[in-house]
Design a protein around this motif. Structure first.
Motif, PDB file in Angstrom:
ATOM      1  N   PRO A  85       0.813  -1.223   0.000  1.00  0.00           N
ATOM      2  CA  PRO A  85       0.000   0.000   0.000  1.00  0.00           C
ATOM      3  C   PRO A  85       0.845   1.270   0.000  1.00  0.00           C
ATOM      4  O   PRO A  85       0.453   2.282  -0.588  1.00  0.00           O
ATOM      5  N   PHE A  86       2.008   1.217   0.641  1.00  0.00           N
ATOM      6  CA  PHE A  86       2.901   2.384   0.679  1.00  0.00           C
ATOM      7  C   PHE A  86       3.375   2.741  -0.728  1.00  0.00           C
ATOM      8  O   PHE A  86       3.334   3.904  -1.144  1.00  0.00           O
ATOM      9  N   PHE A  87       3.820   1.744  -1.491  1.00  0.00           N
ATOM     10  CA  PHE A  87       4.296   1.998  -2.840  1.00  0.00           C
ATOM     11  C   PHE A  87       3.186   2.539  -3.732  1.00  0.00           C
ATOM     12  O   PHE A  87       3.377   3.494  -4.484  1.00  0.00           O
ATOM     13  N   VAL A  88       2.010   1.907  -3.673  1.00  0.00           N
ATOM     14  CA  VAL A  88       0.919   2.311  -4.566  1.00  0.00           C
ATOM     15  C   VAL A  88       0.513   3.759  -4.299  1.00  0.00           C
ATOM     16  O   VAL A  88       0.348   4.559  -5.226  1.00  0.00           O
ATOM     17  N   ALA A  89       0.357   4.125  -3.019  1.00  0.00           N
ATOM     18  CA  ALA A  89      -0.024   5.503  -2.686  1.00  0.00           C
ATOM     19  C   ALA A  89       1.071   6.485  -3.089  1.00  0.00           C
ATOM     20  O   ALA A  89       0.784   7.583  -3.575  1.00  0.00           O
ATOM     21  N   ALA A  90       2.333   6.088  -2.942  1.00  0.00           N
ATOM     22  CA  ALA A  90       3.442   6.993  -3.245  1.00  0.00           C
ATOM     23  C   ALA A  90       3.543   7.275  -4.737  1.00  0.00           C
ATOM     24  O   ALA A  90       3.617   8.431  -5.153  1.00  0.00           O
ATOM     25  N   PHE A  91       3.532   6.218  -5.564  1.00  0.00           N
ATOM     26  CA  PHE A  91       3.725   6.514  -6.986  1.00  0.00           C
ATOM     27  C   PHE A  91       2.457   7.013  -7.665  1.00  0.00           C
ATOM     28  O   PHE A  91       2.502   7.513  -8.791  1.00  0.00           O
ATOM     29  N   ALA A  92       1.301   6.922  -6.976  1.00  0.00           N
ATOM     30  CA  ALA A  92       0.083   7.536  -7.507  1.00  0.00           C
ATOM     31  C   ALA A  92      -0.120   8.945  -6.974  1.00  0.00           C
ATOM     32  O   ALA A  92      -1.115   9.592  -7.299  1.00  0.00           O
ATOM     33  N   ALA A  93       0.828   9.428  -6.151  1.00  0.00           N
ATOM     34  CA  ALA A  93       0.722  10.761  -5.535  1.00  0.00           C
ATOM     35  C   ALA A  93      -0.618  10.909  -4.831  1.00  0.00           C
ATOM     36  O   ALA A  93      -1.289  11.935  -4.947  1.00  0.00           O
ATOM     37  N   ALA A  94      -0.994   9.874  -4.075  1.00  0.00           N
ATOM     38  CA  ALA A  94      -2.274   9.867  -3.373  1.00  0.00           C
ATOM     39  C   ALA A  94      -2.043   9.859  -1.868  1.00  0.00           C
ATOM     40  O   ALA A  94      -1.042   9.308  -1.391  1.00  0.00           O
ATOM     41  N   PRO A  95      -2.950  10.464  -1.105  1.00  0.00           N
ATOM     42  CA  PRO A  95      -2.842  10.377   0.357  1.00  0.00           C
ATOM     43  C   PRO A  95      -2.923   8.922   0.790  1.00  0.00           C
ATOM     44  O   PRO A  95      -3.699   8.136   0.238  1.00  0.00           O
ATOM     45  N   PRO A  96      -2.116   8.512   1.749  1.00  0.00           N
ATOM     46  CA  PRO A  96      -2.117   7.108   2.170  1.00  0.00           C
ATOM     47  C   PRO A  96      -3.396   6.719   2.889  1.00  0.00           C
ATOM     48  O   PRO A  96      -4.118   7.565   3.423  1.00  0.00           O
TER      49      PRO A  96
END
Length: 446
Positions: A85-96
């Motif tokens: 979940p950390f990677f997905v939120a980071a590279f999508a520039a989305a709030p975790p």
């Protein structure tokens, strides 16, 4: 044709001011990082437990079963719960996602792995079944935590990576359910367990753990070697090979259909080769690091070694399927545990943890620099030992050469212990520095 992945700030070719304002607001990822680092610490503890389990009597550890499940259901899955979940939120520039949900996923997977391991080792089916349910609950929570941030993504969603992650979670959900139903004593699964067992292994080890690692490497390997992240045909083939066709192998095993299993195995092999092709293409465009040579060396070479061992392990698994057909004899833990569990999964976890602790862990820039120096210690010796130990196990286990098994286990145990101790020391150092910095700020009245 290959294309570079870049964030899109425009809508219909026109700059979106509202989107730019949203981008201007910083996203607080501090709690997300704490969950990721906590998961890494728990995963290292599971790997250490797997190492300790190797010293138990064969009957107690059920051959290689207990160490394997502590390393995979425990170490690998907990690490995945913290990092995916950390990677997905980071590279999508989305709030975790809410950190409480993230931590619940990590703890559910950890509790499930402990319950399954304890239940099977003690022949307590109820404990193993409850552990299986907790583990499956953790998988569901990982899926929610991974997908939920995407509705607010400001950057590219990297669909191919998300698709790979979702496919992996579906496969482990099915594979874990088969084992949980078996431990619960459900007659249809108990009666068919001889065929369902190798299907369970393919879905969990290759369709889940291997697919998650391979999918993560599509963006993580370029980061490690200092190259640009590029969407290539080989990346798509990797996801298709491991994410779509591994279930075909499992179906062929359950149905005892050689053509179905062989077709799936051939395409899985194609996916494994595609990962090596992708890594080779990325390597050719790598940057040149001028600082922290030991840290960069360990992370890079360990990850390349992991990919190489993955090629060996998949070739063995596919080769046995071709030779023995869709029968229980096609799957052998002794034949694949060293290249796939130790060389591929183990090396990938240690390399990823070594890279991520200074990148997302506690501490300021000075603390991260000290962490990199700590994690780079004895890099050459640890890399040589890890691969020599894995090679000894890869030869000794299937051929039942006790001397090689003992030597390989001792070398791998020492390597994991030393590397795990360095990772924990680096996390502790960063946490201690962060606490002191906060105390200084409080003392200054700031």
């Amino acid at each position: 044709m290959d294309r570079i992945v870049k964030p899109d700030n425009a809508v219909g070719g026109v700059i979106d001011p509202a989107g730019l304002r949203r981008r201007a607001r910083p996203i607080d990822r501090s709690s997300d990082r704490r969950v990721a680092v906590s998961a890494i610490g728990i995963a290292i503890a599971f790997l250490a437990a797997a190492v300790v389990a190797m010293s138990l009597p064969v009957a107690t550890r059920h051959g290689a079963w207990l160490p394997l499940h502590l390393a995979l259901a425990g170490g690998a899955t907990v690490a995945i719960a913290g990092i995916m979940p950390f990677f997905v939120a980071a590279f999508a520039a989305a709030p975790p996602t809410d950190a409480r949900l993230r931590m619940a996923a990590v703890l559910a997977c950890a509790a499930g792995a402990i319950g399954v391991s304890t239940g099977v080792a003690s022949s307590e089916g109820v404990v193993a079944s409850l552990g299986g349910l907790a583990f499956i609950s953790g998988i569901v929570l990982i899926g929610i935590a991974t997908v939920r941030p995407l509705h607010g993504a400001l950057g590219p969603s990297r669909g191919i990576i998300v698709h790979g992650y979702v496919a992996a979670l579906v496969q482990v959900g099915v594979g874990a359910s088969l084992a949980t139903l078996y431990e619960a004593g459900w007659p249809p699964i108990v009666d068919a367990w001889a065929a369902a067992k190798p299907a369970h292994a393919w879905l969990n080890l290759i369709g889940f753990v291997s697919l998650v690692i391979a999918t993560t490497l599509l963006h993580f390997f370029p980061t490690i070697v200092g190259a640009r992240i590029v969407v290539r045909r080989s990346a798509r083939w990797t996801i298709w090979g491991l994410g779509v066709w591994t279930p075909l192998v499992a179906a062929g095993l359950i149905l005892a259909s050689d053509p179905v299993a062989w077709a799936g195995a051939a395409l899985v092999e194609t996916g494994a080769i595609a990962l090596a092709v992708y890594a080779s293409a990325i390597w050719s465009t790598r940057g040149r690091w001028t600082t922290d040579p030991g840290w960069h060396r360990f992370v890079t070479v360990a990850m390349i070694s992991a990919i190489a061992w993955f090629q060996v392990g998949i070739a063995i698994a596919v080769g046995r399927l071709v030779v023995f057909g869709a029968t229980p004899a096609s799957w052998s833990i002794d034949a694949v545990i060293a290249p796939l569990a130790v060389g591929w999964v183990g090396s990938a976890i240690l390399a990823s943890a070594t890279h991520l602790v200074p990148a997302v862990g506690p501490g300021d820039q000075a603390a991260h620099a000290r962490q990199r120096r700590t994690l780079g210690r004895l890099s050459v010796a640890r890399l040589i030992a890890a691969n020599v130990g894995t090679l000894a196990l890869a030869i000794g286990l299937p051929l039942r050469i006790d001397g090689l098994i003992t030597a390989g286990a001792l070398i791998v145990t020492t390597t994991v212990t030393v590397t795990g101790a360095l990772i924990i020391a680096a996390i502790w150092t960063g946490s201690l520095r962060s606490t002191r910095a906060i105390d200084r700020r409080d003392g200054d009245g700031s």
